[in-house]
Write a protein that holds these residues in place. Structure first.
Motif, PDB file in Angstrom:
ATOM      1  N   ALA A  17       1.024  -0.724  -0.029  1.00  0.00           N
ATOM      2  CA  ALA A  17      -0.016   0.241  -0.575  1.00  0.00           C
ATOM      3  C   ALA A  17       0.751   1.349  -0.066  1.00  0.00           C
ATOM      4  N   ALA A  18       2.028   0.676   0.807  1.00  0.00           N
ATOM      5  CA  ALA A  18       2.653   2.180   0.662  1.00  0.00           C
ATOM      6  C   ALA A  18       3.773   3.000  -0.209  1.00  0.00           C
ATOM      7  N   TYR A  19       3.790   1.611  -0.993  1.00  0.00           N
ATOM      8  CA  TYR A  19       3.931   2.047  -2.421  1.00  0.00           C
ATOM      9  C   TYR A  19       3.456   2.847  -3.424  1.00  0.00           C
ATOM     10  N   THR A  20       2.143   2.533  -3.128  1.00  0.00           N
ATOM     11  CA  THR A  20       1.718   3.455  -3.894  1.00  0.00           C
ATOM     12  C   THR A  20       0.082   4.673  -3.726  1.00  0.00           C
ATOM     13  N   LEU A  21      -0.524   4.174  -2.800  1.00  0.00           N
ATOM     14  CA  LEU A  21      -1.604   4.792  -1.980  1.00  0.00           C
ATOM     15  C   LEU A  21      -0.854   6.461  -1.383  1.00  0.00           C
ATOM     16  N   PRO A  22       0.007   7.047  -0.944  1.00  0.00           N
ATOM     17  CA  PRO A  22       0.106   8.039  -0.395  1.00  0.00           C
ATOM     18  C   PRO A  22      -0.271   9.504  -1.866  1.00  0.00           C
TER      19      PRO A  22
ATOM     20  N   LEU B 281      13.596   5.688  -2.892  1.00  0.00           N
ATOM     21  CA  LEU B 281      14.355   4.071  -3.062  1.00  0.00           C
ATOM     22  C   LEU B 281      15.675   3.868  -2.968  1.00  0.00           C
ATOM     23  N   GLY B 282      15.980   4.818  -3.490  1.00  0.00           N
ATOM     24  CA  GLY B 282      17.790   4.240  -3.191  1.00  0.00           C
ATOM     25  C   GLY B 282      18.504   4.394  -2.094  1.00  0.00           C
TER      26      GLY B 282
ATOM     27  N   THR C 140      16.979   3.654 -11.942  1.00  0.00           N
ATOM     28  CA  THR C 140      15.792   3.487 -12.775  1.00  0.00           C
ATOM     29  C   THR C 140      14.932   5.103 -13.334  1.00  0.00           C
ATOM     30  N   PHE C 141      15.331   5.617 -12.200  1.00  0.00           N
ATOM     31  CA  PHE C 141      14.148   6.586 -12.347  1.00  0.00           C
ATOM     32  C   PHE C 141      14.913   7.865 -11.868  1.00  0.00           C
ATOM     33  N   THR C 142      16.514   7.520 -11.567  1.00  0.00           N
ATOM     34  CA  THR C 142      17.452   8.557 -12.153  1.00  0.00           C
ATOM     35  C   THR C 142      17.379   9.030 -13.714  1.00  0.00           C
TER      36      THR C 142
ATOM     37  N   LEU D 130       9.311   3.979   1.196  1.00  0.00           N
ATOM     38  CA  LEU D 130       8.793   3.737   0.146  1.00  0.00           C
ATOM     39  C   LEU D 130       7.026   4.711  -0.426  1.00  0.00           C
ATOM     40  N   ALA D 131       6.387   4.904   1.191  1.00  0.00           N
ATOM     41  CA  ALA D 131       5.624   6.276   1.244  1.00  0.00           C
ATOM     42  C   ALA D 131       5.969   7.123   0.705  1.00  0.00           C
ATOM     43  N   ALA D 132       6.969   7.952   1.220  1.00  0.00           N
ATOM     44  CA  ALA D 132       7.865   9.518   1.103  1.00  0.00           C
ATOM     45  C   ALA D 132       7.850   9.408  -1.073  1.00  0.00           C
ATOM     46  N   SER D 133       8.724   7.880  -1.843  1.00  0.00           N
ATOM     47  CA  SER D 133       8.598   7.168  -2.669  1.00  0.00           C
ATOM     48  C   SER D 133       7.507   7.964  -3.835  1.00  0.00           C
ATOM     49  N   SER D 134       6.285   7.636  -3.662  1.00  0.00           N
ATOM     50  CA  SER D 134       4.748   7.989  -4.203  1.00  0.00           C
ATOM     51  C   SER D 134       4.078   8.504  -3.682  1.00  0.00           C
TER      52      SER D 134
END
Length: 433
Positions: free
Chosen positions: A66-71, A103-104, A192-194, A124-128
């Motif tokens: 959930a943290a990887y998407t919902l925020p 993520l890094g 990859t995001f970099t 994970l939450a911060a990343s999204s």
């Protein structure tokens, strides 16, 4: 022979997209980042399993997913005042940079021995947080670069990249996890995001990122939902998308239990369902560009109707082959629906308002499927797996029929004829799915 192949390529609806001087520089970056995200689908949950206490692994795996998407859905609403005036490429690059940094930090914390399950979920939450705005920036950029007719193909190219990554990413992640652990996959995802952030920074000239209204007017001080709420066409389309994805969510709970308990089949059958769905999604994404002559509103409603009908074999206990074919058909229709609905929002919203509107659209998509999945647990407990699948199928079918019935009568303006909404939108006199 070579001349005929060249002619076929140049006559493809995708040629104006891949040959566009700006988009052709951006697409490799999106390909790389989508592949990283496809790999992360496996790694996010696997690393949560490794870090979580044995007795609470189920809870922490769910929290990590959930943290990887919902925020991102919360960010679409809470950051509206801060981000609504930014140019699309900057929105997309900020999202990519935040993902890369957060993520890094996970492999860095792991290397230094400070990575706990709580810190992992927080990163994970911060990343999204900016993901809805990043998606909005990407599709606004496409709308500003392409004339109206090729926009569907532009959206479909991104959908094809994403669908392909969901098939190939997990296949690449598995051996990398065996070799270096799940944390190594997240390190690759950060890289990859970099790459994507650098591509957006270097590949979009300042003039190419301008709206026709830049310099003449600023983004109106309103939220995307405020715009949608005052336009029944956009509100109907948003509700259709929310309902479609919400009603499909319980399938992710009911299908594994249906295969295991009702069919008494091995896990390979479940894998076949998901593999066919993924293969159908890739084919559907490639097909979408060729549907550009179809009226977008009626076609989107029709896709929902056919998707509900295609799920009926699962809910009615039909032979497994029929259920597999139906599930593959849903996969085939999923990318055209997403691309067409996005194109409808692009066509119906002024450039100054489009990032806010698309951020809300992205937030709804992020929320709807997980919420439906959460509802799937009580539904399966109450009705059983097969009946839950039937409820989802009938609900999607009924939703699509209701949306089709609400379309304007033939002879009234269609989505191709309407002008975009005004900066201060007024409620229209007709509804639109």
């Amino acid at each position: 022979m070579a001349r005929s192949v060249t002619h076929a390529v140049r006559s493809s609806p995708y040629w104006p997209v891949v040959a566009h001087p700006v988009l052709r520089r951006l697409l490799p970056g999106y390909m790389v980042s989508s592949l990283g995200d496809g790999m992360a689908v496996v790694a996010v949950s696997w690393l949560a399993v490794e870090l979580a206490p044995a007795g609470d692994r189920g809870l922490w795996v769910a929290l990590a997913a959930a943290a990887y998407t919902l925020p991102g859905a919360a960010g679409a609403v809470l950051l509206n005042r801060l981000l609504r005036g930014l140019r699309p490429a900057r929105l997309a690059s900020w999202d990519a940079l935040l993902r890369a940094c957060a993520l890094g930090a996970i492999p860095l914390a792991h290397t230094t021995g400070v990575l706990s399950i709580r810190l992992y979920v927080a990163l994970l939450a911060a990343s999204s947080v900016l993901h809805s705005w990043g998606q909005a920036g990407t599709y606004t950029l496409i709308a500003r670069q392409l004339p109206e007719d090729p926009r569907l193909a532009g959206n479909a190219v991104l959908s094809t990249i994403g669908s392909t990554a969901t098939v190939t990413g997990p296949l690449l992640a598995a051996p990398l996890i065996v070799w270096g652990g799940a944390v190594s996959v997240l390190a690759v995802d950060a890289v990859t995001f970099t790459v994507l952030a650098a591509t957006l920074r270097l590949g979009v000239p300042p003039d190419a990122d301008k709206s026709p209204l830049d310099g003449a007017t600023q983004a109106p001080p309103t939220s995307g939902f405020g715009v949608i709420r005052h336009d029944r066409r956009l509100l109907s389309l948003l509700l259709l998308s929310a309902g479609f994805f919400l009603l499909f969510g319980p399938v992710y709970v009911a299908l594994p239990l249906h295969v295991a308990h009702d069919l008494h089949a091995p896990v390979g059958v479940l894998a076949t369902f998901y593999s066919l769905f993924g293969a159908g999604a890739v084919a559907g994404a490639l097909l979408t560009g060729y549907l550009r002559r179809l009226p977008l509103g009626p076609t989107a409603a029709g896709i929902v109707v056919v998707s509900g009908a295609a799920l009926l074999p699962l809910g009615l206990g039909a032979p497994t082959l029929a259920a597999l074919v139906g599930f593959a058909l849903v996969g085939l229709l999923w990318p055209p629906y997403s691309s067409m609905s996005t194109t409808l929002f692009q066509h119906s919203t002024t450039p100054a308002l489009l990032p806010q509107v698309l951020a809300i659209v992205s937030a709804v998509r992020i929320l709807a499927v997980p919420l439906g999945t959460l509802l799937g647990g009580p539904a399966v407990a109450a009705f059983g797996p097969t009946r839950t699948l039937l409820v989802s199928a009938v609900g999607i079918l009924a939703l699509g029929l209701a949306a089709a019935a609400a379309l304007p009568p033939r002879g009234q303006p269609t989505d191709r004829d309407r002008q975009p909404t005004d900066p201060a939108p007024k409620p229209p006199t007709t509804s639109h799915a």
